[in-house]
Design a protein around this motif. Structure first.
Motif, PDB file in Angstrom:
ATOM      1  N   HIS A 211       0.835  -1.191   0.000  1.00 33.39           N
ATOM      2  CA  HIS A 211       0.000   0.000   0.000  1.00 33.39           C
ATOM      3  C   HIS A 211       0.878   1.252   0.000  1.00 33.39           C
ATOM      4  CE1 HIS A 211      -3.573   2.387   0.742  1.00 33.39           C
ATOM      5  NE2 HIS A 211      -2.905   3.009   1.702  1.00 33.39           N
ATOM      6  N   ALA A 212       1.910   1.247   0.835  1.00 31.17           N
ATOM      7  CA  ALA A 212       2.825   2.391   0.880  1.00 31.17           C
ATOM      8  C   ALA A 212       3.549   2.561  -0.449  1.00 31.17           C
ATOM      9  CB  ALA A 212       3.837   2.208   2.009  1.00 31.17           C
ATOM     10  N   ALA A 213       3.986   1.470  -1.004  1.00 27.79           N
ATOM     11  CA  ALA A 213       4.702   1.547  -2.281  1.00 27.79           C
ATOM     12  C   ALA A 213       3.775   1.977  -3.409  1.00 27.79           C
ATOM     13  CB  ALA A 213       5.324   0.193  -2.598  1.00 27.79           C
ATOM     14  N   GLY A 214       2.564   1.511  -3.394  1.00 29.57           N
ATOM     15  CA  GLY A 214       1.644   1.823  -4.485  1.00 29.57           C
ATOM     16  C   GLY A 214       1.133   3.245  -4.467  1.00 29.57           C
ATOM     17  N   LYS A 215       0.756   3.729  -3.320  1.00 31.58           N
ATOM     18  CA  LYS A 215       0.132   5.052  -3.247  1.00 31.58           C
ATOM     19  C   LYS A 215       1.154   6.176  -3.240  1.00 31.58           C
ATOM     20  CE  LYS A 215      -3.855   3.135  -2.833  1.00 31.58           C
ATOM     21  NZ  LYS A 215      -4.491   2.760  -4.041  1.00 31.58           N
TER      22      LYS A 215
END
Length: 114
Positions: free
Chosen positions: A37-41
């Protein structure tokens, strides 16, 4: 400094800050789903801001940078979803990740029944 240069610098700074937050999230978050989630957003916003700042700084490449931003926004969610599905499928049964509604477990149950 011109207003344009200040704008370019501020957009690039915001992009680098988002990428730094993403990197810290990847290192500090507890499980693979939160890390993705951190990497994607945050990384999507960070890369987009840096590409936009580059396009504004070099006007000849502005259209290319906008196309790259569009491509990144289209492909990043697909890649993150594929990684999440792979992580789910290879997870150990004793370390079960509790979901409220688990589509993939229902798919597996239906496949094993038939």
């Amino acid at each position: 400094m011109l207003i344009r240069e200040i704008l370019i610098l501020s957009i690039a700074t915001v992009g680098v800050a988002f990428m730094l937050i993403s990197a810290i999230g990847i290192l500090r978050l507890p499980d693979v789903y939160a890390r993705m989630h951190a990497a994607g957003k945050a990384a999507t916003l960070g890369v987009s801001c840096v590409l936009l700042a580059t396009g504004l700084a070099y006007e000849a490449y502005l259209v290319r940078m906008i196309m790259l931003i569009t491509l990144f926004f289209v492909t990043a969610p697909i890649a993150t979803t594929a990684m999440a599905r792979a992580a789910y499928r290879t997870s150990k049964p004793e370390e079960k990740f509790i979901l409220r509604y688990d589509d993939m477990a229902q798919e597996r149950a239906q496949q094993s029944d038939s």
